[in-house]
Scaffold this motif. Structure first.
Motif, PDB file in Angstrom:
ATOM      1  N   ILE A   1      48.479  44.524 -19.311  1.00 42.94           N
ATOM      2  CA  ILE A   1      47.581  43.856 -18.372  1.00 42.94           C
ATOM      3  C   ILE A   1      47.683  42.344 -18.530  1.00 42.94           C
ATOM      4  O   ILE A   1      47.684  41.594 -17.542  1.00 42.94           O
ATOM      5  CB  ILE A   1      46.120  44.317 -18.574  1.00 42.94           C
ATOM      6  N   HIS A   2      47.772  41.882 -19.762  1.00 46.55           N
ATOM      7  CA  HIS A   2      47.866  40.439 -19.984  1.00 46.55           C
ATOM      8  C   HIS A   2      49.152  39.876 -19.374  1.00 46.55           C
ATOM      9  O   HIS A   2      49.147  38.769 -18.823  1.00 46.55           O
ATOM     10  CB  HIS A   2      47.821  40.115 -21.474  1.00 46.55           C
TER      11      HIS A   2
ATOM     12  N   LYS B   1      41.828  38.793 -12.660  1.00 42.02           N
ATOM     13  CA  LYS B   1      42.389  37.465 -12.974  1.00 42.02           C
ATOM     14  C   LYS B   1      43.643  37.565 -13.826  1.00 42.02           C
ATOM     15  O   LYS B   1      43.788  38.486 -14.623  1.00 42.02           O
ATOM     16  CB  LYS B   1      41.338  36.632 -13.693  1.00 42.02           C
TER      17      LYS B   1
ATOM     18  N   LEU C   1      40.828  44.448 -12.974  1.00 32.43           N
ATOM     19  CA  LEU C   1      41.057  43.265 -13.818  1.00 32.43           C
ATOM     20  C   LEU C   1      41.681  42.181 -12.935  1.00 32.43           C
ATOM     21  O   LEU C   1      42.897  42.002 -12.905  1.00 32.43           O
ATOM     22  CB  LEU C   1      41.960  43.635 -14.992  1.00 32.43           C
TER      23      LEU C   1
ATOM     24  N   GLN D   1      38.980  38.032 -20.663  1.00 33.34           N
ATOM     25  CA  GLN D   1      40.107  37.203 -20.244  1.00 33.34           C
ATOM     26  C   GLN D   1      40.511  37.449 -18.795  1.00 33.34           C
ATOM     27  O   GLN D   1      41.204  36.619 -18.200  1.00 33.34           O
ATOM     28  CB  GLN D   1      41.312  37.464 -21.167  1.00 33.34           C
ATOM     29  N   HIS D   2      40.072  38.581 -18.218  1.00 37.38           N
ATOM     30  CA  HIS D   2      40.549  38.945 -16.884  1.00 37.38           C
ATOM     31  C   HIS D   2      39.417  39.187 -15.894  1.00 37.38           C
ATOM     32  O   HIS D   2      39.502  40.079 -15.055  1.00 37.38           O
ATOM     33  CB  HIS D   2      41.464  40.164 -16.974  1.00 37.38           C
ATOM     34  N   GLY D   3      38.359  38.367 -15.996  1.00 40.95           N
ATOM     35  CA  GLY D   3      37.422  38.326 -14.889  1.00 40.95           C
ATOM     36  C   GLY D   3      36.000  38.733 -15.150  1.00 40.95           C
ATOM     37  O   GLY D   3      35.159  38.647 -14.248  1.00 40.95           O
TER      38      GLY D   3
ATOM     39  N   ASN E   1      44.812  45.283 -10.809  1.00 43.99           N
ATOM     40  CA  ASN E   1      43.973  44.111 -10.564  1.00 43.99           C
ATOM     41  C   ASN E   1      42.729  44.447  -9.755  1.00 43.99           C
ATOM     42  O   ASN E   1      41.853  43.612  -9.564  1.00 43.99           O
ATOM     43  CB  ASN E   1      44.762  42.995  -9.900  1.00 43.99           C
TER      44      ASN E   1
ATOM     45  N   ASN F   1      48.538  41.488 -14.559  1.00 46.80           N
ATOM     46  CA  ASN F   1      47.295  42.191 -14.268  1.00 46.80           C
ATOM     47  C   ASN F   1      47.348  42.983 -12.968  1.00 46.80           C
ATOM     48  O   ASN F   1      46.531  43.883 -12.752  1.00 46.80           O
ATOM     49  CB  ASN F   1      46.110  41.231 -14.246  1.00 46.80           C
TER      50      ASN F   1
END
Length: 753
Positions: free
Chosen positions: A707-708, A753, A751, A512-514, A748, A711
């Motif tokens: 993180i969600h 995105k 992570l 979900q984050h890249g 970030n 991020n």
């Protein structure tokens, strides 16, 4: 912990008689025929414990009978004894829980004495909600997994509390180092899991390896030598918690002989030995060959007079569990009386009792719950007059507030079966011809406003949140060109569901984050979805709820396995394969590896079991091989020459995971975030009743949620949330001196995105 009150009160010289009449007053002139209901109570105890408890048992039965003399409808307890040490407990439990398999219906069980014997009995008792009242089963895991079971009665707080009290007592000694010897079983597990946690909370240094699992006959000298070599204060306290009292002699003799030898060799070291509650036993106390200084044990509250009355009547102090067997018997008798009056019309804490599976209506256990849950009505004590009032009020259909022999009988508000307050004593042995245990300190966890059982310890804020030194690191790093991730769970069994589940959840976070699948190596056994015990075939959860209100939370009831690309089953790999995967050495055996360069950021996540000397284990909790501090250090060192990463972050969710943080300290541009320090266990905390397993650890869940939500969260802000929400261990950061300020560096970087 602020709920513990240490009462430096001298033992009362005068004996307080609370409402007890002499035997001459026990005769009744009422010859009216009585309507007597007989309750078959099966008592499961070792024969030696039964003989120690017999005075309390006989006294309870005598007082129950006295209290009902004026009642036209009476309850009689028919006790049937079973020797816990010789019976086949699985067969016994089946027979007692299935009336058709036995001669007489069992209405309730008292016992067993040992936590390790309770699991099967509880499993069978649950089929009919047969009340099983356990005076001395104090395993924290046993109590946690039965927290919602309304038939499982625990009359002593779990050993989480005893462990806290033991360590708190040690901390009062000032400038001492501490260590633990525990039995490798259900009883000892509570001490293994919590000793390091409370040592950290009390800022005590754990010497050497810190803790060791004891087996009878093992050689403790290497462990003890390690303690002496690492003792920083010159004052060492060794705590010993063994489930079997007979093992104390071997363990304490070894400690005593070792200490005498090092003194002869000129080693300047002061030593104290403290034993846990199982040592308050004649076999230990009266044996002059057992060497120790203090003991800790649950006791009965002197506030309500039972210990004083007992000593006046029998000429000796209470044994471990005696007050609680008294309470178990009186609770059963009063519950049966309540059942005769209320029948199906049973209410617990203002709610009508009903079930959606057989038996649908309230059972005896619910009527006992109704009594102890009441906060209104006449206050009734444990003595004959108090019990007489209780029987009269119940017969009239009124509520009572019951005070027991052990204390206030304040139970948790969820199931009303887990006692909240327990009194403890620190004691030492005095030798006046024969050795006796002498209380020297009284400790109470009783609190009138407590709203949850000892599992509430999991919800308390820790005493402190650490700050880290502000550091400035001069990096000569290239711009990041790509990111790689390795996600590992070495667990393969259903009982370790949480480890694979957390690995799948971390995989989903990365996607979900890249990260695409080509940049993640996922290593899990992937055998949960099709397991026959999975009541949700094909799905894996880290958070689950049947509450419709949870439908708006995207993480609850999410299948974390959905769409996952598993690269390797754990059982297909060798321990040496991880180095090849990390360093990009692909082969026919290892087609999927990461391919980092000097401009790559690498994220590494591991969820599984850990050992107290090396951290993460290569396999399940019974793994014979630890992955090893030196092994992970060598992998990172090999990746620095030539440079194969720009920055690297390790997130390790295992017991004693701080060992890896310590091992990797000093490595350039590496940060290690662990669910526990090197002295303590990491605890599962999300238990699912339908699946019968723990789903997750708060470390991974909180990591994912934070993180969600953001991020680019600062590393320290993420750490603070992890520290506050991860119960039973201390989340830790390592090597920020080589990485950079955790107050300005952000997540970030890994992570994006």
């Amino acid at each position: 912990m602020n709920k513990i009150k240490i009462l430096f009160a001298a033992m009362l010289a005068a004996i307080l008689f609370v409402g007890c009449k002499s035997d001459d007053d026990s005769s009744s002139t009422d010859n009216t025929p009585k309507d007597v209901m007989t309750l078959n109570v099966d008592v499961v105890l070792p024969a030696s414990i039964r003989s120690q408890w017999q005075p309390s048992i006989d006294w309870a039965l005598e007082n129950i009978n006295k209290a009902q003399q004026q009642q036209s409808r009476q309850v009689k307890l028919n006790l049937r004894y079973h020797d816990e040490d010789t019976e086949n407990l699985d067969n016994l439990a089946y027979k007692l829980a299935n009336p058709e398999a036995g001669d007489d219906t069992c209405h309730a069980i008292i016992g067993p004495y040992h936590s390790s014997h309770a699991k099967d009995i509880l499993r069978y008792a649950g089929r009919n909600r047969l009340p099983i009242i356990m005076p001395t089963c104090t395993s924290s895991e046993l109590q946690r997994t039965n927290a919602r079971n309304t038939y499982a009665w625990f009359l002593t707080e779990s050993d989480v509390t005893q462990c806290e009290i033991m360590v708190t007592g040690v901390a009062k000694m000032v400038d001492v180092d501490v260590a633990l010897i525990y039995s490798d079983d259900t009883y000892g597990q509570s001490f293994h899991d919590w000793f390091g946690y409370y040592a950290t909370e009390r800022q005590l240094h754990m010497a050497g390896e810190g803790i060791i699992a004891y087996e009878k006959g093992m050689n403790l000298k290497p462990f003890l030598d390690g303690l002496a070599a690492d003792c920083k204060n010159g004052r060492l306290v060794v705590c010993i918690a063994l489930s079997d009292a007979s093992n104390y002699k071997d363990a304490t003799t070894q400690v005593h002989q070792w200490y005498e030898n090092i003194k002869k060799d000129g080693k300047m070291l002061a030593l104290k030995v403290i034993l846990s509650d199982t040592a308050l036993d004649d076999e230990v106390v009266q044996d002059k060959g057992i060497h120790f200084d203090y003991g800790v044990s649950p006791t009965a509250s002197s506030k309500y007079g039972f210990p004083q009355s007992y000593e006046a009547r029998f000429g000796r102090a209470l044994k471990l569990g005696e007050a609680r067997i008294y309470d178990a018997l009186t609770m059963l008798a009063l519950g049966a009386a309540h059942q005769r009056v209320k029948g199906e019309n049973c209410m617990v804490a203002g709610r009508t009792v009903k079930y959606y599976d057989k038996p649908y209506g309230p059972t005896l256990t619910d009527h006992i719950r109704s009594i102890v849950a009441s906060e209104a009505g006449l206050s009734c004590g444990w003595e004959p007059e108090g019990l007489a009032s209780a029987f009269s009020e119940i017969a009239a259909g009124r509520d009572i507030r019951l005070t027991g022999a052990s204390g206030s009988l304040n139970f948790d508000k969820e199931s009303n079966t887990k006692v909240l307050g327990t009194d403890y004593i620190f004691w030492r042995v005095e030798d006046t011809g024969s050795r006796v245990a002498k209380p020297i300190l009284h400790i109470s966890t009783e609190s009138s406003n407590t709203q949850a059982s000892t599992t509430s310890l999991w919800e308390l804020d820790k005493m402190w949140v650490p700050e880290y030194e502000e550091v400035s690191v001069q990096h000569n790093l290239p711009a990041v060109t790509d990111r790689w991730a390795v996600v590992i769970s070495p667990s393969t069994t259903w009982s370790n569901y949480r480890h694979q589940a957390d690995a799948f959840a971390m995989y989903q976070l990365l996607r979900q984050h890249g990260y695409d699948d080509d940049h993640i190596v996922l290593i899990v056994e992937d055998n949960l979805a099709k397991d026959s015990r999975n009541v949700f075939p094909g799905q894996i959860f880290v958070e689950r709820s049947n509450d419709p209100a949870a439908a708006n939370d995207q993480f609850v009831n999410e299948d974390v396995r959905k769409g996952a690309k598993v690269d390797y089953k754990f059982s297909d790999l060798q321990i040496t394969d991880i180095a090849d995967i990390m360093m990009g050495r692909s082969s026919s055996h290892l087609p999927e590896v990461i391919k980092p360069t000097a401009s790559s950021d690498i994220f590494f996540f591991w969820s599984g079991h850990g050992g107290n000397t090396e951290g993460p284990l290569w396999g399940n909790e019974d793994a014979v091989e630890e992955f090893g501090k030196e092994r992970i250090l060598n992998i990172v060192k090999d990746m620095t020459q030539p440079r194969m990463y720009r920055r690297m972050m390790f997130a390790i969710e295992t017991c004693f995971s701080g060992h890896w943080g310590e091992a990797l300290t000093g490595q350039p541009d590496v940060l290690v975030l662990t669910a526990a320090n090197s002295q303590e266990s990491s605890k599962a905390d999300m238990h699912d009743r339908d699946l019968g397993v723990y789903l997750s650890n708060a470390f991974a869940r909180t990591f994912r949620r934070q993180i969600h939500a953001q991020n680019d969260i600062k590393i320290y802000d993420l750490f603070r949330e992890l520290f506050k929400t991860t119960k039973g261990s201390h989340v830790s950061i390592y090597n920020q001196q080589e990485y950079g300020s955790v107050y300005s560096e952000r997540m970030n970087e890994f992570l994006p995105k």
